[in-house]
Design a protein around this motif. Structure first.
Motif, PDB file in Angstrom:
ATOM      1  N   GLY A   1      -6.828   2.692  -5.584  1.00 17.54           N
ATOM      2  CA  GLY A   1      -5.681   2.777  -4.678  1.00 17.54           C
ATOM      3  C   GLY A   1      -6.106   2.740  -3.224  1.00 17.54           C
ATOM      4  O   GLY A   1      -5.457   2.096  -2.386  1.00 17.54           O
ATOM      5  N   VAL A   2      -7.207   3.416  -2.897  1.00 19.08           N
ATOM      6  CA  VAL A   2      -7.734   3.379  -1.529  1.00 19.08           C
ATOM      7  C   VAL A   2      -8.159   1.956  -1.174  1.00 19.08           C
ATOM      8  O   VAL A   2      -7.884   1.468  -0.066  1.00 19.08           O
ATOM      9  CB  VAL A   2      -8.929   4.351  -1.387  1.00 19.08           C
ATOM     10  CG1 VAL A   2      -9.589   4.184  -0.013  1.00 19.08           C
ATOM     11  CG2 VAL A   2      -8.476   5.787  -1.592  1.00 19.08           C
ATOM     12  N   PHE A   3      -8.833   1.293  -2.104  1.00 14.99           N
ATOM     13  CA  PHE A   3      -9.242  -0.102  -1.878  1.00 14.99           C
ATOM     14  C   PHE A   3      -8.019  -0.976  -1.575  1.00 14.99           C
ATOM     15  O   PHE A   3      -8.039  -1.786  -0.636  1.00 14.99           O
ATOM     16  CB  PHE A   3      -9.980  -0.633  -3.102  1.00 14.99           C
ATOM     17  CG  PHE A   3     -10.172  -2.117  -3.114  1.00 14.99           C
ATOM     18  CD1 PHE A   3     -11.168  -2.715  -2.349  1.00 14.99           C
ATOM     19  CD2 PHE A   3      -9.345  -2.940  -3.880  1.00 14.99           C
ATOM     20  CE1 PHE A   3     -11.340  -4.095  -2.343  1.00 14.99           C
ATOM     21  CE2 PHE A   3      -9.511  -4.317  -3.880  1.00 14.99           C
ATOM     22  CZ  PHE A   3     -10.506  -4.888  -3.107  1.00 14.99           C
ATOM     23  N   ASN A   4      -6.969  -0.817  -2.353  1.00 21.13           N
ATOM     24  CA  ASN A   4      -5.752  -1.609  -2.130  1.00 21.13           C
ATOM     25  C   ASN A   4      -5.192  -1.371  -0.724  1.00 21.13           C
ATOM     26  O   ASN A   4      -4.758  -2.316  -0.045  1.00 21.13           O
ATOM     27  CB  ASN A   4      -4.690  -1.258  -3.172  1.00 21.13           C
ATOM     28  CG  ASN A   4      -5.060  -1.748  -4.564  1.00 21.13           C
ATOM     29  OD1 ASN A   4      -6.044  -2.475  -4.740  1.00 21.13           O
ATOM     30  ND2 ASN A   4      -4.293  -1.348  -5.564  1.00 21.13           N
ATOM     31  N   GLN A   5      -5.199  -0.115  -0.284  1.00 22.13           N
ATOM     32  CA  GLN A   5      -4.708   0.195   1.062  1.00 22.13           C
ATOM     33  C   GLN A   5      -5.549  -0.499   2.135  1.00 22.13           C
ATOM     34  O   GLN A   5      -5.009  -1.028   3.118  1.00 22.13           O
ATOM     35  CB  GLN A   5      -4.729   1.708   1.279  1.00 22.13           C
ATOM     36  CG  GLN A   5      -3.731   2.478   0.439  1.00 22.13           C
ATOM     37  CD  GLN A   5      -3.910   3.986   0.573  1.00 22.13           C
ATOM     38  OE1 GLN A   5      -4.695   4.475   1.385  1.00 22.13           O
ATOM     39  NE2 GLN A   5      -3.186   4.738  -0.242  1.00 22.13           N
ATOM     40  N   GLU A   6      -6.866  -0.503   1.941  1.00 20.43           N
ATOM     41  CA  GLU A   6      -7.746  -1.123   2.940  1.00 20.43           C
ATOM     42  C   GLU A   6      -7.573  -2.634   2.968  1.00 20.43           C
ATOM     43  O   GLU A   6      -7.658  -3.260   4.033  1.00 20.43           O
ATOM     44  CB  GLU A   6      -9.203  -0.746   2.668  1.00 20.43           C
ATOM     45  CG  GLU A   6      -9.506   0.737   2.860  1.00 20.43           C
ATOM     46  CD  GLU A   6      -9.109   1.237   4.239  1.00 20.43           C
ATOM     47  OE1 GLU A   6      -9.358   0.521   5.230  1.00 20.43           O
ATOM     48  OE2 GLU A   6      -8.541   2.344   4.323  1.00 20.43           O
ATOM     49  N   ILE A   7      -7.336  -3.236   1.811  1.00 19.17           N
ATOM     50  CA  ILE A   7      -7.089  -4.681   1.768  1.00 19.17           C
ATOM     51  C   ILE A   7      -5.800  -5.009   2.518  1.00 19.17           C
ATOM     52  O   ILE A   7      -5.744  -5.971   3.311  1.00 19.17           O
ATOM     53  CB  ILE A   7      -6.997  -5.178   0.313  1.00 19.17           C
ATOM     54  CG1 ILE A   7      -8.376  -5.164  -0.338  1.00 19.17           C
ATOM     55  CG2 ILE A   7      -6.413  -6.593   0.259  1.00 19.17           C
ATOM     56  CD1 ILE A   7      -9.368  -6.113   0.285  1.00 19.17           C
ATOM     57  N   ARG A   8      -4.773  -4.218   2.289  1.00 17.89           N
ATOM     58  CA  ARG A   8      -3.501  -4.464   2.990  1.00 17.89           C
ATOM     59  C   ARG A   8      -3.662  -4.240   4.490  1.00 17.89           C
ATOM     60  O   ARG A   8      -3.060  -4.950   5.302  1.00 17.89           O
ATOM     61  CB  ARG A   8      -2.410  -3.554   2.409  1.00 17.89           C
ATOM     62  CG  ARG A   8      -2.049  -3.882   0.957  1.00 17.89           C
ATOM     63  CD  ARG A   8      -0.813  -3.119   0.496  1.00 17.89           C
ATOM     64  NE  ARG A   8      -0.487  -3.450  -0.882  1.00 17.89           N
ATOM     65  CZ  ARG A   8      -0.800  -2.686  -1.930  1.00 17.89           C
ATOM     66  NH1 ARG A   8      -1.445  -1.551  -1.739  1.00 17.89           N
ATOM     67  NH2 ARG A   8      -0.469  -3.042  -3.144  1.00 17.89           N
ATOM     68  N   ARG A   9      -4.461  -3.265   4.861  1.00 17.21           N
ATOM     69  CA  ARG A   9      -4.721  -3.018   6.282  1.00 17.21           C
ATOM     70  C   ARG A   9      -5.411  -4.229   6.918  1.00 17.21           C
ATOM     71  O   ARG A   9      -5.034  -4.689   7.998  1.00 17.21           O
ATOM     72  CB  ARG A   9      -5.592  -1.768   6.447  1.00 17.21           C
ATOM     73  CG  ARG A   9      -5.916  -1.404   7.893  1.00 17.21           C
ATOM     74  CD  ARG A   9      -7.026  -0.346   7.937  1.00 17.21           C
ATOM     75  NE  ARG A   9      -6.607   0.877   7.307  1.00 17.21           N
ATOM     76  CZ  ARG A   9      -6.012   1.889   7.954  1.00 17.21           C
ATOM     77  NH1 ARG A   9      -5.781   1.782   9.250  1.00 17.21           N
ATOM     78  NH2 ARG A   9      -5.680   2.981   7.317  1.00 17.21           N
TER      79      ARG A   9
END
Length: 280
Positions: free
Chosen positions: A124-132
């Motif tokens: 989930g953290v990875f997904n947030q960083e990709i969207r960022r």
């Protein structure tokens, strides 16, 4: 080949208009790469490895900004940067590579199975960083066999089979290639009722509930018939990326193998997550 680590035997590829083989040094200043299996220097700490990888790309020029990004990423990925590389689990080695990639600005990320070994929380953290990163205009090229991850993150999808592109486009453009699943209940439902419904495939009728698939572009003609039948509990499930994947790969697999092909690393990721939890 996009990283300039292997020379193409045919065809051509450019990154930002440059040749990855001849212009690799310049291109690597603009590219961040994360492999699916990360090896670290055993005697360097995680923090030292992150700094080294970032300096190689010239990402530490603005020391204050770099330190701020690095500290935030270490916190959200819950990494202990003081441990030596030899003591890290696979998941923690993956975190080091991800933090090093995100800590320095890049114009394009090339990610090959980047969440391998991460537990669901870190995914989930990875997904947030990709969207960022995407919100800042960065291009992300993600290679993954975890189709739910691709479906959540990617604007465009390319399916490659035997080294050739078989489908490419946005998810909306590709969904017409698969069928939509429809199910409903009706008292006294009979085969004759099902026969009235146009363009259905793979019909199953169990305990008064019908389940079948229909070509996605035929849904509009289906609904009036279902209204006349006065169905209950109608469920219309749009086709998923997994169905599209199986359209091109499933003919070679039995159902059990197909399930493993769709999620080849889930059990492995659970084992790694359990191992990491025990190490903590």
């Amino acid at each position: 080949m996009l990283l300039g680590l292997a020379r193409a035997s045919g065809g051509s590829a450019t990154v930002f208009g440059q040749d990855p083989w001849t212009d690799a040094v310049e291109l690597h200043k603009r590219i961040a790469y994360v492999p699916g299996d990360v090896s670290l220097w055993p005697n360097l700490s995680g923090g030292e490895a992150i700094d080294l990888l970032s300096r190689l790309r010239g990402g530490t020029a603005d020391k204050a900004a770099y330190a701020e990004r690095k500290a935030r990423l270490i916190e959200v990925f819950q990494l202990d940067p003081s441990k030596k590389g030899r003591s890290y689990s696979k998941g923690n080695r993956q975190k080091v590579a991800l933090i090093a990639a995100f800590a320095s600005p890049a114009d394009v990320y090339i990610l090959d199975e980047p969440t391998s070994g991460l537990d669901p929380l870190m995914e989930g953290v990875f997904n947030q960083e990709i969207r960022r990163a995407a919100s800042l205009g960065t291009t992300v090229l993600l290679s993954s066999h975890i189709l739910s991850e691709v479906e959540q993150l990617c604007d465009r999808v390319t399916i490659i089979r035997a080294g050739k592109t078989v489908e490419s486009g946005t998810l909306a453009e590709l969904r017409h290639l698969t069928r939509t699943e429809v199910s409903f209940a009706r008292n006294g439902l009979t085969d004759a009722d099902i026969a009235r419904i146009p363009s259905v495939h793979d019909v199953a009728l169990v305990n008064g509930r019908a389940r079948f698939t229909v070509d996605s572009d035929k849904i509009s003609s289906l609904l009036p018939v279902l209204t006349e039948l006065d169905v209950k509990g109608l469920r219309v499930a749009p086709p998923s990326l997994e169905e599209l994947f199986l359209r091109h790969y499933g003919d070679e697999l039995n159902p059990a193998e197909a399930s493993l092909a769709l999620h080849p690393s889930r059990k492995a990721r659970r084992r790694e997550a359990a191992k990491e939890a025990s190490l903590r």
